[in-house]
Design a protein around this motif. Structure first.
Motif, PDB file in Angstrom:
ATOM      1  N   VAL A  41     -18.267   6.318  11.862  1.00 54.42           N
ATOM      2  CA  VAL A  41     -18.722   5.085  12.505  1.00 54.42           C
ATOM      3  C   VAL A  41     -20.023   5.342  13.244  1.00 54.42           C
ATOM      4  CG1 VAL A  41     -18.169   3.344  14.257  1.00 54.42           C
ATOM      5  CG2 VAL A  41     -16.383   4.191  12.724  1.00 54.42           C
ATOM      6  N   SER A  42     -21.002   4.456  12.996  1.00 57.32           N
ATOM      7  CA  SER A  42     -22.296   4.582  13.681  1.00 57.32           C
ATOM      8  C   SER A  42     -22.506   3.497  14.729  1.00 57.32           C
ATOM      9  CB  SER A  42     -23.435   4.516  12.660  1.00 57.32           C
ATOM     10  OG  SER A  42     -23.411   3.292  11.937  1.00 57.32           O
ATOM     11  N   GLY A  43     -21.726   2.423  14.677  1.00 60.33           N
ATOM     12  CA  GLY A  43     -21.917   1.370  15.669  1.00 60.33           C
ATOM     13  C   GLY A  43     -20.858   0.296  15.592  1.00 60.33           C
ATOM     14  N   MET A  44     -20.751  -0.488  16.664  1.00 60.57           N
ATOM     15  CA  MET A  44     -19.849  -1.640  16.736  1.00 60.57           C
ATOM     16  C   MET A  44     -20.512  -2.704  17.590  1.00 60.57           C
ATOM     17  SD  MET A  44     -16.014  -1.935  18.384  1.00 60.57           S
ATOM     18  CE  MET A  44     -16.624  -2.285  20.048  1.00 60.57           C
ATOM     19  N   THR A  45     -20.602  -3.920  17.057  1.00 55.03           N
ATOM     20  CA  THR A  45     -21.256  -4.996  17.806  1.00 55.03           C
ATOM     21  C   THR A  45     -20.573  -6.333  17.527  1.00 55.03           C
ATOM     22  OG1 THR A  45     -23.398  -6.034  18.275  1.00 55.03           O
ATOM     23  CG2 THR A  45     -22.975  -5.433  15.991  1.00 55.03           C
ATOM     24  N   PRO A  46     -20.434  -7.182  18.547  1.00 55.97           N
ATOM     25  CA  PRO A  46     -20.726  -6.916  19.952  1.00 55.97           C
ATOM     26  C   PRO A  46     -19.589  -6.130  20.596  1.00 55.97           C
ATOM     27  CG  PRO A  46     -19.865  -9.116  19.726  1.00 55.97           C
ATOM     28  CD  PRO A  46     -19.972  -8.580  18.335  1.00 55.97           C
ATOM     29  N   SER A  47     -19.811  -5.716  21.818  1.00 54.60           N
ATOM     30  CA  SER A  47     -18.766  -4.984  22.549  1.00 54.60           C
ATOM     31  C   SER A  47     -18.155  -5.848  23.645  1.00 54.60           C
ATOM     32  CB  SER A  47     -19.348  -3.709  23.165  1.00 54.60           C
ATOM     33  OG  SER A  47     -20.403  -4.030  24.066  1.00 54.60           O
ATOM     34  N   ILE A  48     -18.590  -7.114  23.683  1.00 53.44           N
ATOM     35  CA  ILE A  48     -18.066  -8.059  24.671  1.00 53.44           C
ATOM     36  C   ILE A  48     -18.044  -9.440  24.034  1.00 53.44           C
ATOM     37  CG2 ILE A  48     -20.384  -8.411  25.651  1.00 53.44           C
ATOM     38  CD1 ILE A  48     -19.039  -8.850  28.371  1.00 53.44           C
ATOM     39  N   GLY A  49     -16.998 -10.203  24.301  1.00 60.05           N
ATOM     40  CA  GLY A  49     -16.910 -11.535  23.697  1.00 60.05           C
ATOM     41  C   GLY A  49     -15.537 -12.143  23.885  1.00 60.05           C
ATOM     42  N   TYR A  50     -15.180 -13.028  22.956  1.00 59.61           N
ATOM     43  CA  TYR A  50     -13.962 -13.824  23.083  1.00 59.61           C
ATOM     44  C   TYR A  50     -12.979 -13.493  21.961  1.00 59.61           C
ATOM     45  CZ  TYR A  50     -17.497 -16.390  25.695  1.00 59.61           C
ATOM     46  OH  TYR A  50     -18.501 -16.714  26.549  1.00 59.61           O
ATOM     47  N   VAL A  51     -11.742 -13.868  22.172  1.00 55.06           N
ATOM     48  CA  VAL A  51     -10.784 -13.776  21.071  1.00 55.06           C
ATOM     49  C   VAL A  51     -11.224 -14.721  19.969  1.00 55.06           C
ATOM     50  CG1 VAL A  51      -8.889 -13.093  22.575  1.00 55.06           C
ATOM     51  CG2 VAL A  51      -9.256 -15.514  22.091  1.00 55.06           C
ATOM     52  N   THR A  52     -10.906 -14.377  18.739  1.00 57.36           N
ATOM     53  CA  THR A  52     -11.287 -15.075  17.492  1.00 57.36           C
ATOM     54  C   THR A  52     -12.763 -14.919  17.143  1.00 57.36           C
ATOM     55  OG1 THR A  52     -11.828 -17.291  18.355  1.00 57.36           O
ATOM     56  CG2 THR A  52      -9.484 -16.799  17.919  1.00 57.36           C
ATOM     57  N   SER A  53     -13.540 -14.199  17.995  1.00 53.31           N
ATOM     58  CA  SER A  53     -14.926 -13.909  17.637  1.00 53.31           C
ATOM     59  C   SER A  53     -14.963 -12.791  16.602  1.00 53.31           C
ATOM     60  CB  SER A  53     -15.728 -13.503  18.870  1.00 53.31           C
ATOM     61  OG  SER A  53     -15.839 -14.582  19.775  1.00 53.31           O
ATOM     62  N   GLN A  54     -16.114 -12.631  15.949  1.00 52.38           N
ATOM     63  CA  GLN A  54     -16.262 -11.629  14.904  1.00 52.38           C
ATOM     64  C   GLN A  54     -16.937 -10.373  15.450  1.00 52.38           C
ATOM     65  OE1 GLN A  54     -18.969 -11.306  10.931  1.00 52.38           O
ATOM     66  NE2 GLN A  54     -17.605 -13.082  10.993  1.00 52.38           N
ATOM     67  N   VAL A  55     -16.400  -9.236  15.084  1.00 59.04           N
ATOM     68  CA  VAL A  55     -16.977  -7.935  15.445  1.00 59.04           C
ATOM     69  C   VAL A  55     -17.330  -7.192  14.160  1.00 59.04           C
ATOM     70  CG1 VAL A  55     -16.479  -5.662  16.453  1.00 59.04           C
ATOM     71  CG2 VAL A  55     -15.811  -7.745  17.671  1.00 59.04           C
ATOM     72  N   VAL A  56     -18.508  -6.562  14.144  1.00 57.30           N
ATOM     73  CA  VAL A  56     -18.975  -5.833  12.967  1.00 57.30           C
ATOM     74  C   VAL A  56     -19.025  -4.339  13.292  1.00 57.30           C
ATOM     75  CG1 VAL A  56     -20.904  -5.478  11.388  1.00 57.30           C
ATOM     76  CG2 VAL A  56     -20.300  -7.797  12.109  1.00 57.30           C
ATOM     77  N   ILE A  57     -18.418  -3.539  12.420  1.00 57.64           N
ATOM     78  CA  ILE A  57     -18.402  -2.079  12.550  1.00 57.64           C
ATOM     79  C   ILE A  57     -19.256  -1.515  11.425  1.00 57.64           C
ATOM     80  CG2 ILE A  57     -16.949  -0.010  12.570  1.00 57.64           C
ATOM     81  CD1 ILE A  57     -14.596  -1.945  13.322  1.00 57.64           C
ATOM     82  N   THR A  58     -20.222  -0.658  11.767  1.00 63.31           N
ATOM     83  CA  THR A  58     -21.094  -0.056  10.762  1.00 63.31           C
ATOM     84  C   THR A  58     -20.838   1.443  10.667  1.00 63.31           C
ATOM     85  OG1 THR A  58     -22.840   0.157  12.440  1.00 63.31           O
ATOM     86  CG2 THR A  58     -22.909  -1.776  11.014  1.00 63.31           C
TER      87      THR A  58
END
Length: 387
Positions: A41-58
């Motif tokens: 894993v090189s990154g994860m974004t965002p690291s703050i937000g709401y439930v049901t929001s989308q998070v991307v892991i690279t």
């Protein structure tokens, strides 16, 4: 001696077969056991937000199978892995996620903690109010619109507002419960949408009196497929519509996931005699007409059958006349179905235009008489047009 030779031969044969089985069970040098590479894993974004929001892991070595991916937010597993490519995973933060470590597992490879995610209180809209002198639900271009709610945050740069798809020209975050925005030129009447950190919320609809066209969402509720209901079963009461006759159940029918407003005789349903289905609203000054889309319909031209769509001044069921000759250019408009005797027919019923010189209460809906057996009218869409 003969028996001894026979037994000796049998023992040799058994030994040969056993040797062949042992050799045959040895691993074929051409068959290799595949070992999945450890994901990085090189990154994860965002690291703050709401439930049901989308998070991307690279990163790398993620593979391409969403079912192989397990992501946990504060120990709560995500149920929606939206995408998996070799270098990218998209996942939805689960409803009951809590702030804490984010962990990743792909197949049997446990990557472990890949970052932290902070769950913010979910924002929501309570009211959308315009400063237009014609009313809180009217907004001309350049008007100030106040959006009231909770948990809007403290950073205006993370907030966007649009008016039925057209971005606001100016946005100000007054406090965590108040956003002000200016309506843009040329926006179409419709819902106000606020997006914060990628989380989208729809507020109530605003009417732009400078724009013409489809204004149904401003004045009617539950007006097209899929028609909403709180009931269960094939036949139920449609939300927001009043009914004078249920025959014997509500007029919303659903089959194979598709729903309509349906007026029917036969299959356990009896005659409909001047049955009324309607909503009440207040239309602003202007010229209007209705369009009713129907599908899968069969109505024979006999037995006094009629299906009428109408707009009439008034605020109650009694405003809908059974004698259509009393509807004039001064008090309403209507159109009667005439696509007779065709099995499964579809089309659009259009009323003549109707002009209101001042804001008026009106009743919008249907007047139906069906006496013939195995007869049905299925409305798929009720549309109100401002000309």
């Amino acid at each position: 001696m003969k028996h001894l030779l026979k037994n000796t031969f049998a023992l040799h044969l058994l030994a040969m077969v056993t040797s062949m089985l042992i050799v045959g069970c040895e691993q074929d040098p051409q068959i290799k056991k595949y070992v999945y590479p450890m994901p990085e894993v090189s990154g994860m974004t965002p690291s703050i937000g709401y439930v049901t929001s989308q998070v991307v892991i690279t990163g790398t070595n993620f593979g391409d199978r969403t079912e192989s991916v397990k992501v946990l937010f504060g120990g709560v597993q995500a149920t929606k892995v939206l995408m998996c490519k070799n270098n990218r995973i998209a996942v939805e933060v689960p409803e009951n996620a809590v702030s804490g470590d984010v962990t990743l597992q792909v197949w049997t490879n446990e990557v472990g903690v890949i970052g932290q995610y902070t769950v913010l209180p979910t924002p929501h809209i309570q009211a959308v109010v315009s400063d237009n002198e014609s009313g809180a639900g009217v907004a001309e271009p350049g008007d100030k619109v106040t959006i009231l709610g909770e948990n809007f945050g403290t950073d205006a740069n993370l907030i966007s507002v649009d008016f039925n798809g057209t971005p606001a020209t100016d946005i100000a975050l007054i406090d965590e419960k108040t956003i002000e925005a200016t309506t843009p030129v040329g926006y179409a009447s419709g819902n106000v949408t606020v997006t914060i950190r990628g989380y989208e919320m729809k507020g109530s609809a605003l009417f732009n009196p400078t724009m013409k066209g489809d204004v149904t969402m401003v004045y009617l509720q539950n007006y097209k497929q899929p028609f909403a209901t709180t009931g269960t079963g094939e036949w139920t009461d449609p939300n927001d519509w009043n009914q004078s006759m249920k025959n014997p159940t509500g007029c919303r029918q659903e089959k194979n996931g598709v729903s309509w407003l349906v007026f029917q005789k036969g299959w356990g349903k009896t005659d409909l005699i001047d049955a009324k289905v309607w909503q009440t609203t207040q239309l602003r000054k202007g010229t209007y007409r209705m369009e009713i889309s129907y599908t899968g319909t069969y109505v024979p031209n006999k037995d006094g059958n009629r299906v009428v769509a109408l707009i009439v001044k008034g605020a109650a069921e009694t405003s809908i006349p059974t004698d259509l000759s009393t509807i004039t250019a001064q008090n309403g408009t209507y159109v009667a179905f005439n696509d007779w005797d065709k099995d499964g027919v579809e089309g659009i019923m259009k009323t003549p235009s109707f002009t209101l010189d001042d804001a008026s209460d009106v009743v919008i809906g249907f007047l139906t008489t069906i006496k013939s057996s195995n007869t049905y009218f299925k409305a798929a869409d009720v549309k109100l047009i401002l000309e």
